[in-house]
Design an enzyme around this catalytic site. Structure first.
Site, short mmCIF file in Angstrom:
data_model
loop_
_atom_site.label_atom_id
_atom_site.label_comp_id
_atom_site.label_asym_id
_atom_site.label_seq_id
_atom_site.Cartn_x
_atom_site.Cartn_y
_atom_site.Cartn_z
N LYS A 74 0.85 -1.20 0.00
CA LYS A 74 0.00 0.00 0.00
C LYS A 74 0.88 1.24 0.00
O LYS A 74 1.93 1.26 0.67
CB LYS A 74 -0.90 -0.04 1.25
CG LYS A 74 -1.96 1.04 1.34
CD LYS A 74 -2.84 0.81 2.56
CE LYS A 74 -3.92 1.86 2.74
NZ LYS A 74 -4.79 1.60 3.91
N SER A 149 -9.73 1.66 3.15
CA SER A 149 -8.89 2.44 2.28
C SER A 149 -7.87 1.61 1.49
O SER A 149 -7.34 2.09 0.50
CB SER A 149 -8.14 3.50 3.09
OG SER A 149 -7.27 2.88 4.03
N SER A 173 -9.78 -0.79 7.32
CA SER A 173 -9.24 -0.66 5.96
C SER A 173 -8.57 -1.89 5.39
O SER A 173 -8.21 -1.89 4.22
CB SER A 173 -8.26 0.49 5.89
OG SER A 173 -8.98 1.68 5.78
N1 GLN Z 1 -13.02 3.88 6.60
C1 GLN Z 1 -12.37 4.31 7.79
C2 GLN Z 1 -11.96 5.75 7.65
O1 GLN Z 1 -12.28 6.33 6.69
C3 GLN Z 1 -11.22 3.44 8.11
C4 GLN Z 1 -10.01 3.77 7.37
C5 GLN Z 1 -8.84 2.93 7.74
O2 GLN Z 1 -8.96 1.90 8.40
N2 GLN Z 1 -7.67 3.43 7.35
O3 GLN Z 1 -11.34 6.32 8.49
#
Ligand code: GLN
Length: 486
Positions: A74, A149, A173
């Site tokens: 990532k 994400s 995420s």
């Molecule tokens: N969807 C969550 C957010 O927008 C989690 C994101 C993540 O785990 N990096 O913060």
């Protein structure tokens, strides 16, 4: 090539000179071009991957656990000499001079980092639509989001662009995109993997983890990444030495917790049936099914979005146009630069996307003197209650199983302009994040529209090894073999 073969079997062949890492890496790099035009899962290919593959074939890593295994990372992890943008314009041209500790661990065991994957900007989002480099798409159906994400990492493994990828999970995420893309995604206990070299979003929640086609593949890479590192003050020595990647837990007598509040959520019908079917199968296998309650579940979203935004507002203050990253002092009206504040404001206005700005505003507000007690401090108190809910539940059960999200993948654009509904997508993943618990997602089946359905497993802190053994047993029971063709 990795659709049937496990990474450990492949790595063994490379070590025995029965398979060539160079050939594999060449095939993957050439093979990703066409599908990636549709998916936009990979942002950059590592130019040095082939050279490293040659070194692997020459026997330089013959003692490694991941010798020759190609891995995608990532884009919020630093890999020396490769871009690390966190999918933000503000880091568009940033090439870190060092490698994140957990990625270094993979390389030390002979893995080959073949490229960087798309994501929501600074890991903020649940659909991968918040990337400066454009959205990533779901390989099962290109009209759908891959989740976020870590959307690029999940989509790439599902599409066969690499057998393993690395992601980060702050509030879901890894688990949510794994469930949307039909792959395995594991987030370890908070503190198990060093955050050194991972671009910070919300430091008390951020954890690195892995994606794979099987539990054993994802767990093997994660096992290598777990290591004590003094450069991350929250990193701890884990009580387990390995993740028991190939062992299955005997299911007889295992106490499986089913969370009342999760099952009461407005779940998609097919997803509910799949989860309930799985629970029934576990019962037939001799598991004891225990009803448990996590009474503060409803507070998880407000608490998570206050804590994460507060920490983000502080972490992202380093992007000021002075030290590194973008400096863009242009103004639409050609106004001359006023002062230092104006300097910061211009770069940050140009460099950050809307969602990141929204979180910085929210976080700065909740940390400000007049509102700190009412918002940030209160959120921290409720976070403790959420943690205690799990502690109470684990007095009655060994693991919790349930859905990862309330429905399979949604359509691109469906929630993009409605942040609250996007946030609510994380209702079933944020509680375990706030409590720092190990949790994972594994594929359970496909919906009638051929979209993957995911099963979440949550374990007590530092029971990562037992969670993997339990997941191995679940995987055998479920027998998910579907693959997507892009
Ligand atoms: N969807 C969550 C957010 O927008 C989690 C994101 C993540 O785990 N990096 O913060």
């Amino acid at each position: 090539m990795f659709k049937k073969q496990s990474v450990s079997a492949y790595s063994k062949k490379v070590r025995a000179r029965e398979a060539s890492a160079e050939k594999t890496v060449t095939q993957l790099i050439d093979g990703q071009r066409e599908p990636n035009k549709k998916l936009n899962a990979i942002l950059e290919i590592n130019e040095r991957a082939l050279q490293r593959a040659k070194e692997v074939d020459e026997g330089r890593f013959d003692k490694g656990r991941l010798t020759g295994v190609p891995i995608l990372v990532k884009d919020n992890f630093c890999v020396a000499g490769q871009s690390a943008t966190a999918a933000s314009r503000i880091l568009e041209n940033f090439k870190p001079p060092y490698t994140a500790h957990c990625i270094q661990r993979l390389e030390d065991e002979g893995a080959i980092i073949i490229g960087k994957t798309n994501m929501d900007e600074f890991a903020m989002g649940s659909s991968n639509e918040n990337s400066f480099f454009g959205p990533c798409r779901n390989p099962w159906n290109l009209d759908y989001v891959p989740g976020g994400s870590s959307g690029g990492s999940a989509a790439a493994v599902a599409a066969g662009l690499a057998p393993i990828s690395v992601g980060s999970d702050t509030g879901g995420s890894i688990r949510q995109p794994a469930s949307f893309c039909g792959v395995v995604g594991i987030k370890p206990t908070y503190g198990a993997v060093s955050r050194y070299g991972m671009i910070a979003f919300a430091s008390s929640l951020d954890q690195a983890g892995t994606f794979g086609r099987s539990v054993a593949d994802a767990a093997l890479a994660l096992e290598v990444m777990i290591d004590h590192d003094t450069r991350d003050a929250t990193n701890v020595r884990t009580p387990f030495a390995t993740l028991s990647t190939n062992k299955s837990l005997p299911l007889k007598g295992v106490r499986v917790g089913v969370v009342k509040e999760y099952m009461a959520a407005d779940l998609n019908k097919e997803l509910r049936e799949a989860i309930e079917g799985n629970i029934e199968t576990l019962k037939q296998q001799g598991c004891e099914i225990v009803d448990v309650s996590l009474p503060h579940t409803d507070y998880a979203i407000p608490v998570y979005y206050l804590v994460a935004a507060s920490e983000a507002s502080s972490n992202l203050s380093r992007y000021d146009g002075v030290r590194y990253g973008l400096r863009d002092l242009s103004s639409p009206t050609d106004e001359p630069l006023q002062d230092l504040n104006d300097f910061y404001k211009r770069t940050r206005s140009h460099g950050f996307g809307d969602e990141v700005k929204r979180r910085i505003l929210l976080g700065t507000f909740s940390l400000s003197a007049g509102y700190f007690d009412a918002f940030y401090a209160k959120a921290c108190q409720v976070r403790r209650l959420i943690s205690d809910d799990f502690k109470n539940a684990y007095e009655k059960c060994d693991f919790i199983v349930g859905p990862v999200s309330t429905a399979p993948a949604f359509k691109m654009g469906e929630k993009k302009d409605d942040p609250i509904s996007m946030y609510y997508n994380d209702i079933l993943t944020t509680p375990a994040s706030l409590a720092g618990l190990p949790s994972m997602s594994l594929p359970l089946g496909l919906s009638s529209e051929r979209l993957p359905l995911g099963l979440q497993v949550i374990a007590p802190p530092f029971h990562d090894d037992k969670m993997v053994m339990f997941a191995n047993a679940l995987e055998e029971l479920i027998g998910f073999t579907e693959v997507c063709n892009v």
